[in-house]
Write a protein that holds these residues in place. Structure first.
Motif, mmCIF file in Angstrom:
data_model
loop_
_atom_site.group_PDB
_atom_site.id
_atom_site.type_symbol
_atom_site.label_atom_id
_atom_site.label_comp_id
_atom_site.label_asym_id
_atom_site.label_seq_id
_atom_site.Cartn_x
_atom_site.Cartn_y
_atom_site.Cartn_z
ATOM 1 N N HIS A 35 0.840 -1.196 0.000
ATOM 2 C CA HIS A 35 0.000 0.000 0.000
ATOM 3 C C HIS A 35 0.881 1.256 0.000
ATOM 4 O O HIS A 35 0.608 2.206 -0.735
ATOM 5 C CB HIS A 35 -0.926 -0.009 1.224
ATOM 6 N N ILE A 36 1.931 1.251 0.798
ATOM 7 C CA ILE A 36 2.848 2.385 0.853
ATOM 8 C C ILE A 36 3.508 2.596 -0.513
ATOM 9 O O ILE A 36 3.654 3.731 -0.975
ATOM 10 C CB ILE A 36 3.913 2.190 1.965
ATOM 11 N N ARG A 37 3.892 1.513 -1.176
ATOM 12 C CA ARG A 37 4.468 1.632 -2.521
ATOM 13 C C ARG A 37 3.480 2.311 -3.463
ATOM 14 O O ARG A 37 3.853 3.158 -4.268
ATOM 15 C CB ARG A 37 4.860 0.263 -3.071
ATOM 16 N N LYS A 38 2.207 1.943 -3.356
ATOM 17 C CA LYS A 38 1.187 2.545 -4.213
ATOM 18 C C LYS A 38 1.017 4.036 -3.910
ATOM 19 O O LYS A 38 0.859 4.844 -4.827
ATOM 20 C CB LYS A 38 -0.143 1.806 -4.055
ATOM 21 N N VAL A 39 1.054 4.389 -2.631
ATOM 22 C CA VAL A 39 0.969 5.801 -2.254
ATOM 23 C C VAL A 39 2.136 6.562 -2.875
ATOM 24 O O VAL A 39 1.957 7.642 -3.458
ATOM 25 C CB VAL A 39 0.964 5.975 -0.718
ATOM 26 N N MET A 40 3.317 5.986 -2.787
ATOM 27 C CA MET A 40 4.493 6.663 -3.330
ATOM 28 C C MET A 40 4.438 6.740 -4.858
ATOM 29 O O MET A 40 4.943 7.704 -5.444
ATOM 30 C CB MET A 40 5.775 5.980 -2.853
ATOM 31 N N LEU A 41 3.805 5.777 -5.505
ATOM 32 C CA LEU A 41 3.627 5.858 -6.959
ATOM 33 C C LEU A 41 2.702 7.019 -7.329
ATOM 34 O O LEU A 41 2.924 7.698 -8.338
ATOM 35 C CB LEU A 41 3.084 4.545 -7.519
ATOM 36 N N VAL A 42 1.685 7.256 -6.520
ATOM 37 C CA VAL A 42 0.794 8.396 -6.755
ATOM 38 C C VAL A 42 1.567 9.701 -6.576
ATOM 39 O O VAL A 42 1.458 10.613 -7.398
ATOM 40 C CB VAL A 42 -0.448 8.345 -5.830
ATOM 41 N N ILE A 43 2.369 9.767 -5.528
ATOM 42 C CA ILE A 43 3.188 10.960 -5.288
ATOM 43 C C ILE A 43 4.166 11.155 -6.448
ATOM 44 O O ILE A 43 4.346 12.268 -6.951
ATOM 45 C CB ILE A 43 3.942 10.857 -3.937
ATOM 46 N N ASP A 44 4.780 10.068 -6.895
ATOM 47 C CA ASP A 44 5.709 10.136 -8.032
ATOM 48 C C ASP A 44 5.005 10.637 -9.288
ATOM 49 O O ASP A 44 5.539 11.480 -10.015
ATOM 50 C CB ASP A 44 6.339 8.763 -8.274
ATOM 51 N N ALA A 45 3.807 10.143 -9.545
ATOM 52 C CA ALA A 45 3.048 10.594 -10.717
ATOM 53 C C ALA A 45 2.733 12.077 -10.610
ATOM 54 O O ALA A 45 2.831 12.820 -11.600
ATOM 55 C CB ALA A 45 1.760 9.782 -10.861
ATOM 56 N N ALA A 46 2.382 12.529 -9.411
ATOM 57 C CA ALA A 46 2.081 13.955 -9.216
ATOM 58 C C ALA A 46 3.320 14.807 -9.445
ATOM 59 O O ALA A 46 3.247 15.864 -10.083
ATOM 60 C CB ALA A 46 1.508 14.186 -7.816
ATOM 61 N N VAL A 47 4.460 14.353 -8.956
ATOM 62 C CA VAL A 47 5.705 15.096 -9.177
ATOM 63 C C VAL A 47 6.031 15.111 -10.666
ATOM 64 O O VAL A 47 6.398 16.150 -11.221
ATOM 65 C CB VAL A 47 6.863 14.481 -8.355
ATOM 66 N N SER A 48 5.870 13.970 -11.333
ATOM 67 C CA SER A 48 6.167 13.884 -12.766
ATOM 68 C C SER A 48 5.256 14.776 -13.602
ATOM 69 O O SER A 48 5.653 15.266 -14.659
ATOM 70 C CB SER A 48 6.034 12.441 -13.253
ATOM 71 N N GLN A 49 4.031 14.962 -13.127
ATOM 72 C CA GLN A 49 3.052 15.775 -13.865
ATOM 73 C C GLN A 49 2.823 17.129 -13.185
ATOM 74 O O GLN A 49 1.758 17.709 -13.313
ATOM 75 C CB GLN A 49 1.724 15.009 -13.962
ATOM 76 N N LEU A 50 3.830 17.612 -12.506
ATOM 77 C CA LEU A 50 3.705 18.834 -11.720
ATOM 78 C C LEU A 50 3.131 19.998 -12.515
ATOM 79 O O LEU A 50 2.308 20.758 -12.016
ATOM 80 C CB LEU A 50 5.077 19.211 -11.157
ATOM 81 N N GLU A 51 3.529 20.114 -13.751
ATOM 82 C CA GLU A 51 3.060 21.223 -14.594
ATOM 83 C C GLU A 51 1.687 20.951 -15.206
ATOM 84 O O GLU A 51 1.107 21.826 -15.835
ATOM 85 C CB GLU A 51 4.080 21.516 -15.700
ATOM 86 N N ASN A 52 1.199 19.720 -15.050
ATOM 87 C CA ASN A 52 -0.067 19.346 -15.682
ATOM 88 C C ASN A 52 -0.820 18.350 -14.803
ATOM 89 O O ASN A 52 -1.188 17.271 -15.255
ATOM 90 C CB ASN A 52 0.209 18.761 -17.071
ATOM 91 N N LEU A 53 -1.038 18.723 -13.539
ATOM 92 C CA LEU A 53 -1.717 17.812 -12.613
ATOM 93 C C LEU A 53 -3.127 17.456 -13.067
ATOM 94 O O LEU A 53 -3.649 16.412 -12.695
ATOM 95 C CB LEU A 53 -1.773 18.423 -11.221
ATOM 96 N N SER A 54 -3.714 18.298 -13.889
ATOM 97 C CA SER A 54 -5.082 18.021 -14.339
ATOM 98 C C SER A 54 -5.170 16.713 -15.117
ATOM 99 O O SER A 54 -6.239 16.097 -15.171
ATOM 100 C CB SER A 54 -5.624 19.185 -15.171
ATOM 101 N N CYS A 55 -4.067 16.258 -15.698
ATOM 102 C CA CYS A 55 -4.110 14.983 -16.427
ATOM 103 C C CYS A 55 -4.322 13.803 -15.484
ATOM 104 O O CYS A 55 -4.713 12.730 -15.916
ATOM 105 C CB CYS A 55 -2.867 14.790 -17.291
ATOM 106 N N LEU A 56 -4.095 14.015 -14.187
ATOM 107 C CA LEU A 56 -4.317 12.958 -13.191
ATOM 108 C C LEU A 56 -5.671 13.079 -12.511
ATOM 109 O O LEU A 56 -6.010 12.271 -11.642
ATOM 110 C CB LEU A 56 -3.221 13.012 -12.120
ATOM 111 N N GLU A 57 -6.439 14.079 -12.891
ATOM 112 C CA GLU A 57 -7.694 14.402 -12.199
ATOM 113 C C GLU A 57 -8.646 13.199 -12.107
ATOM 114 O O GLU A 57 -9.115 12.869 -11.022
ATOM 115 C CB GLU A 57 -8.388 15.566 -12.908
ATOM 116 N N GLU A 58 -8.925 12.560 -13.211
ATOM 117 C CA GLU A 58 -9.872 11.440 -13.201
ATOM 118 C C GLU A 58 -9.342 10.282 -12.349
ATOM 119 O O GLU A 58 -10.081 9.697 -11.548
ATOM 120 C CB GLU A 58 -10.152 10.953 -14.617
#
Length: 126
Positions: A35-58
Motif C-alpha cells: 500500500h505504501i508503494r502505491k501511495v508513493m507511486l501516486v506521489i511520483d506521478a504527481a511530481v512527474s506531472q507537476l506542470e499538468n496535474l489536471s491529467c491525473l484528475e480522473e
C-alpha cells in the motif's frame, strides 16, 4: 508516525479481512508495505506531472471514491500529509527548508483536493 498521530486509522488497514492487533503488526505486513508503494507511486506521478496535474484528475477522483468506499474520511488525509512531511524532513535533513516544505505541502494538498472530488461526485445515500 501515521499511527502515532491517529491510532484510529489502524482499523482502516485490513487486508483479506485481517484486523491487525498493533500498529507494528500492520507496519510490517507485506500488504501494508505494498500500500505504501502505491501511495508513493501516486506521489511520483504527481511530481512527474507537476506542470499538468489536471491529467491525473480522473485517476485521483476515482482513487478518492475507492478510499471513501472503505471508510476513509477526507480529514484523515491531513494526518497522512503530516506523516509524509515528517518522513521527508527526516530523510532530507537540512535540505528540508521552509520552501521545500511549502512546495511538498502544496503538491500533497493538490492531490488530496483532486481525490476529495471523488467524495463529492458520489450520489446521495452512497
Amino acid at each position: 508516525r501515521l499511527f502515532d498521530l491517529d491510532p484510529d486509522l489502524l482499523p482502516l488497514f485490513q487486508y483479506n479481512c485481517k484486523q491487525f492487533a498493533s500498529p507494528q503488526e500492520c507496519l510490517s505486513s507485506p500488504e501494508f508495505l505494498d500500500h505504501i508503494r502505491k501511495v508513493m507511486l501516486v506521489i511520483d506521478a504527481a511530481v512527474s506531472q507537476l506542470e499538468n496535474l489536471s491529467c491525473l484528475e480522473e485517476y485521483l477522483c476515482n482513487l478518492g471514491k475507492k478510499h471513501q468506499a472503505v471508510g476513509v474520511k477526507v480529514e484523515s488525509f491531513s494526518t497522512v500529509g503530516e506523516s509524509l512531511l515528517y518522513m521527508l524532513e527526516k530523510c532530507l535533513g537540512a535540505a528540508f527548508s521552509p520552501e521545500v516544505q511549502e512546495a511538498w505541502s502544496k503538491l500533497y494538498n493538490a492531490v488530496v483536493k483532486a481525490m476529495q472530488r471523488g467524495w463529492e461526485t458520489l450520489p446521495e445515500g452512497d
